[in-house]
Design an enzyme around this catalytic site. Structure first.
Site, PDB file in Angstrom:
ATOM      1  N   GLU A  59       0.818  -1.215   0.000  1.00  0.00           N
ATOM      2  CA  GLU A  59       0.000   0.000   0.000  1.00  0.00           C
ATOM      3  C   GLU A  59       0.846   1.257   0.000  1.00  0.00           C
ATOM      4  OE1 GLU A  59      -4.273  -1.075   2.113  1.00  0.00           O
ATOM      5  OE2 GLU A  59      -2.975   0.380   3.081  1.00  0.00           O
ATOM      6  N   HIS A 105       2.951  -5.897   3.308  1.00  0.00           N
ATOM      7  CA  HIS A 105       2.551  -6.983   4.224  1.00  0.00           C
ATOM      8  C   HIS A 105       2.658  -8.315   3.491  1.00  0.00           C
ATOM      9  CE1 HIS A 105      -0.876  -9.340   6.341  1.00  0.00           C
ATOM     10  NE2 HIS A 105       0.234  -9.501   6.995  1.00  0.00           N
ATOM     11  N   HIS A 163      -1.475  -6.825  15.983  1.00  0.00           N
ATOM     12  CA  HIS A 163      -0.822  -6.785  14.663  1.00  0.00           C
ATOM     13  C   HIS A 163      -1.734  -6.299  13.555  1.00  0.00           C
ATOM     14  CE1 HIS A 163      -3.119 -10.256  13.547  1.00  0.00           C
ATOM     15  NE2 HIS A 163      -2.365 -10.605  12.540  1.00  0.00           N
TER      16      HIS A 163
END
Lengths: 476, 139
Positions: A206, A234, A399
């Site tokens: 992102e 990620h 997380h």
């Protein structure tokens, strides 16, 4: 077992008292609303973890906890090898060292928005994502072993990044005591073509705007400025980590009776840390951590190449790289004495507080960046580790947002195209090889990340520093 | 009993369940349920066959082993499978999986399966004399 069994110990701290074969209590962090909304399985699994030999202090669940396998996702537990402590493949998970890294860019939002579409297209074209995608790198057996031993340090030596990156990665980019020889040929075969790939599911890349600053001093130390742009990645250890998880789960499940372990749940398959199988797993798992660190480092290099072409003014230092699914050997203070423990964090982030010697000098004063992924519509957060977190949960924090809805339900509720159009209307460009994948990952399928980070902040696990909003999202 | 498969709810991941008249048929259906997590099994052309063999000490571990063997073959061959033929003899399973290379355009694969877990892992007889085989797969 449900939320009614909990005893409130603080505004965001709940004790699951010892019962049955539990050796220690459970401690659940979260607001009343989050804890009441948690699946009862979270409490059951936390109680099960608390029955394992050598567990120290408590079995913890973070504010984003949800039903996992064996351990809850968001579960943290530390084991003492001297007390017969165990290491659990289920307590680490299949995607070993799945994690998040954040790159600064020094660019303003308007710089990026001027080229938003070509940037989104170029990132999507350059970053292999989705089911069946392959990277451009093919590793020989020798290079595979060097990668598994060297992690991001190996990747930097190959030219994918700089020495400065390594300081901003846990373990300085290289998990020591990795044993590539403990990784099966099957696992290596699965990874051969997957270096530098994003994967699928909840993995993403992102481009984000720093939308709100909550702690100016820490944000300053991190280099985060309101209105500037960062990149978050990620992903994890791809096929290699998945295969290691699969193989050792089975090995440990079969071996458990021989170790005298009575498991309340097969997924809690584990082995004594000091057994041959425990050590074999640790060597393989550390190699998988290195695989994840190398993978994120290669993806970083690809992202920097794209930015260099489209936005050459970008300077892209790494803020930090955190891993989620790990078992790490760490020193913690228990009843005034330092002990070396094996800390499992399954869907949880390490969150070292200010002064921790592991942190690089510029971050040591303020604590470790804790990177929290949200969803492609609601944004992500940067938090900072606190001093209190050490005594609260062995320096751990949440997380991510955690799913609120199953994939099937999400796919029946939304269409990928509809999600893409709606987000485009809000200035967020989504690129993905899979429309159904987008629907399954729709923002509405996730819990409210703000509630989760507020609870982490209130509990003292980590302090809120900045909120990010997505501008471009490449979904796997 | 009609052989069939279904998905069942799990917060973050997906439960896959197969029913069949025999243990082997239930395993075939569970494999189809797992494929359906990724793409529509009906849209996969079963033109190439891959042989798979595995073994485990009990039927539940064998189910996990079987599904994980398919995950492995899908990953390294970059294929999807739309039909399975399974035979089971005690702890040993032999199978042929029929499918084709993954096509992003045609199959629209949504998500990779990382592995079959032991969460709610169950292999059991059903009331009508058939078999049920289920577990949660991690995606």
């Amino acid at each position: 077992m449900n939320a009614k069994d909990l005893i409130q110990r603080g505004p965001c701290e709940w004790e699951l008292p010892m019962s049955g074969k539990m050796r220690v209590p459970g401690l659940i962090y979260g607001s009343r609303a989050l804890v009441e909304a948690m699946d009862d399985k979270v409490f059951e699994q936390t109680a099960n973890v608390a029955t394992l030999p050598g567990i120290v202090k408590a079995a913890f669940a973070m504010p984003d906890a949800h039903w996992g396998y064996g351990f809850p996702i968001g579960g943290v537990a530390a084991f003492d090898p001297a007390q017969g402590g165990v290491v659990s493949a289920g307590g680490v998970g299949f995607d070993v060292s799945c994690g998040v890294r954040c790159l600064l860019t020094g660019l303003r939002r308007e710089d990026v928005m001027a080229v938003q579409k070509p940037l989104a297209d170029a990132l999507f074209e350059r970053i292999p994502a989705g089911v069946g995608s392959t990277g451009a790198i093919r590793l020989s057996a020798e290079r595979m072993d060097a990668m598994l031993a060297g992690g991001a340090k190996w990747a930097v030596a190959q030219g994918w990044g700089s020495e400065a990156d390594l300081d901003r990665i846990e373990e300085h980019g290289q998990m020591l005591h990795a044993k590539p020889g403990n990784v099966s040929d099957f696992a290596k075969r699965r990874q051969r073509d997957e270096m530098g790939t994003l994967g699928s599911g909840n993995h993403y890349l992102e481009v984000q705007e720093v939308a709100e600053i909550h702690d100016a001093a820490i944000a300053d130390a991190y280099g985060l400025k309101a209105g500037e742009v960062v990149v978050m990645i990620h992903c994890g250890s791809r096929g290699l980590g998945h295969q290691i998880g699969t193989e050792f789960l089975k090995k440990m499940a079969i071996a458990a009776p021989g170790f005298g372990l009575t498991l309340p749940d097969r997924e809690l398959a584990c082995a004594p840390i000091e057994s041959d199988l425990g050590q074999e797993y640790l060597g393989a798992m550390r190699a998988a951590i290195n695989c994840a660190l190398a993978n994120r480092q290669i993806l970083t290099h690809l992202v920097r190449e794209v930015f260099a072409e489209i936005l050459p003014a970008a300077r892209m230092p790494l803020l930090y790289d955190v891993s989620h699914n790990t078992c790490k050997t760490e020193t913690h203070r228990i009843d005034g004495k330092e002990k070396t423990l094996h800390v499992h964090r399954k869907g949880a982030t390490r969150a070292f507080g200010p002064g921790h010697p592991e942190l690089p000098e510029p971050l040591r004063k303020v604590g470790q960046p804790v990177l929290i992924g949200g969803s492609m519509g609601t944004g992500s957060w940067v938090l900072a580790g606190t001093t209190a977190s050490e005594s609260l949960a062995f320096s751990s924090a949440c997380h991510g947002a955690g799913r609120a809805m199953s994939r099937n339900k999400a796919a029946s509720q939304w269409r990928g195209r509809q999600v893409v159009d709606e987000l485009a209307g809000r200035g967020i460009l989504i690129r993905s090889p899979s429309q159904r994948g987008i629907a399954e990952e729709a923002p509405g399928a996730y819990k409210d990340v703000v509630e989760v980070v507020d609870a982490a902040d209130e509990a003292g696990l980590a302090r809120k520093v900045a909120r990010m909003l997505p501008l471009v999202c490449v979904k796997g | 009993m009609t052989a069939r498969w279904e998905h069942y709810e799990h917060g973050a991941d997906i439960g896959v369940r197969g029913y069949g008249e025999t243990l082997a048929a239930a395993f075939e259906q569970a494999a189809l349920a797992m494929t359906a997590v990724i793409a529509d099994p009906a849209g996969i052309d079963p033109r190439e066959a891959v042989d798979i063999e595995c073994e485990a000490p009990d039927p539940e571990l064998l189910l996990a082993e079987w599904l994980n063997a398919i995950v492995y073959e899908m990953a390294v061959r970059r294929m999807l499978f739309g039909r399975f033929e399974v035979s089971i003899d005690g702890p040993r399973l032999k199978a042929r999986a029929f499918g084709e290379p993954t096509s992003v355009a045609r199959h629209g694969p949504a998500v990779e399966v990382k592995g079959a877990t032991y969460t709610s892992l169950r292999v059991t007889r059903t009331d009508d004399g058939g078999w049920l085989a289920q577990t949660v797969v991690d995606v």
